[in-house]
Design a protein around this motif. Sequence first.
Motif, mmCIF file in Angstrom:
data_model
loop_
_atom_site.group_PDB
_atom_site.id
_atom_site.type_symbol
_atom_site.label_atom_id
_atom_site.label_comp_id
_atom_site.label_asym_id
_atom_site.label_seq_id
_atom_site.Cartn_x
_atom_site.Cartn_y
_atom_site.Cartn_z
ATOM 1 N N CYS A 11 37.207 28.412 39.475
ATOM 2 C CA CYS A 11 36.870 29.446 40.465
ATOM 3 C C CYS A 11 36.471 30.734 39.737
ATOM 4 O O CYS A 11 37.157 31.166 38.812
ATOM 5 C CB CYS A 11 38.080 29.688 41.374
ATOM 6 S SG CYS A 11 37.932 31.160 42.400
ATOM 7 N N CYS A 14 39.596 33.577 40.699
ATOM 8 C CA CYS A 14 40.968 33.426 40.176
ATOM 9 C C CYS A 14 41.037 32.625 38.883
ATOM 10 O O CYS A 14 42.062 32.604 38.201
ATOM 11 C CB CYS A 14 41.882 32.806 41.234
ATOM 12 S SG CYS A 14 41.489 31.079 41.598
ATOM 13 N N CYS A 37 36.919 29.305 44.882
ATOM 14 C CA CYS A 37 37.781 28.401 45.651
ATOM 15 C C CYS A 37 37.917 28.932 47.081
ATOM 16 O O CYS A 37 37.700 30.119 47.336
ATOM 17 C CB CYS A 37 39.143 28.231 44.969
ATOM 18 S SG CYS A 37 40.231 29.656 45.046
ATOM 19 N N CYS A 40 40.222 31.998 47.525
ATOM 20 C CA CYS A 40 39.663 33.302 47.138
ATOM 21 C C CYS A 40 38.582 33.745 48.117
ATOM 22 O O CYS A 40 38.481 34.925 48.460
ATOM 23 C CB CYS A 40 39.091 33.245 45.725
ATOM 24 S SG CYS A 40 40.357 33.110 44.450
HETATM 25 ZN ZN ZN Z 1 40.028 31.160 43.385
#
Ligand code: ZN
Length: 198
Positions: A11, A14, A37, A40
């Motif tokens: 991702c 993150c 992701c 997020c």
């Molecule tokens: Zn993420």
Amino acid sequence: MTQAKTQTTRCAICGESTPDHLIVQYGSQEHGSREVCTRCMNADMAERCGLDFEHVELEPVTMTDCSGKSHEFHFATHLLGGMMTIDAFELHDGTPCGHQFQVIGSPDDEPFDLMAQLIARIRRALSVSHLSEDPRHGLQIAGQKVCGQITCDLDDDAVGPAVVIDGREISWEEFGRMLGTFEGFHFRLEIVDRSEAP
Ligand SMILES: [Zn+2]
């Protein structure tokens, strides 16, 4: 037993290595389009829209169809401004395939309530079988009504879309052959959004 390969992507927000079915292309003016992701994406969307939204990771659920075959459904939650969608899908080698369903709610709906609606619909879909295996003529439409999903046929020589019926992918050619047994009959074709089916 062969290990199903799940592709993962890191991702861009993150940094977590995430299964591809939980990765989305997410665009913003500051960063352009990035692979992030769903957690997020939902957090960022909630902040931009000033929503109090808690992302819930929904665990896969295994359900059995009317022929006794089990299906493992995975879930992905997307917050899209004023609405929240939950998708349910089966995976083959990490790619969504087979039965696919969606429920649409508002950002303040309880995710587990939406998931319960989705599961009730999946159960309804799995309780009916639209195809039957004929010993002489192969796969046939079982009754006079058939429901499924239009999908794309990845075969280079494919002449049309593919359809998914009873969770199995059927080529347009094969579907045409099945319809051929109803020569002379009339038909009704109704297209419904996947959030409304079955
Ligand atoms: Zn993420």
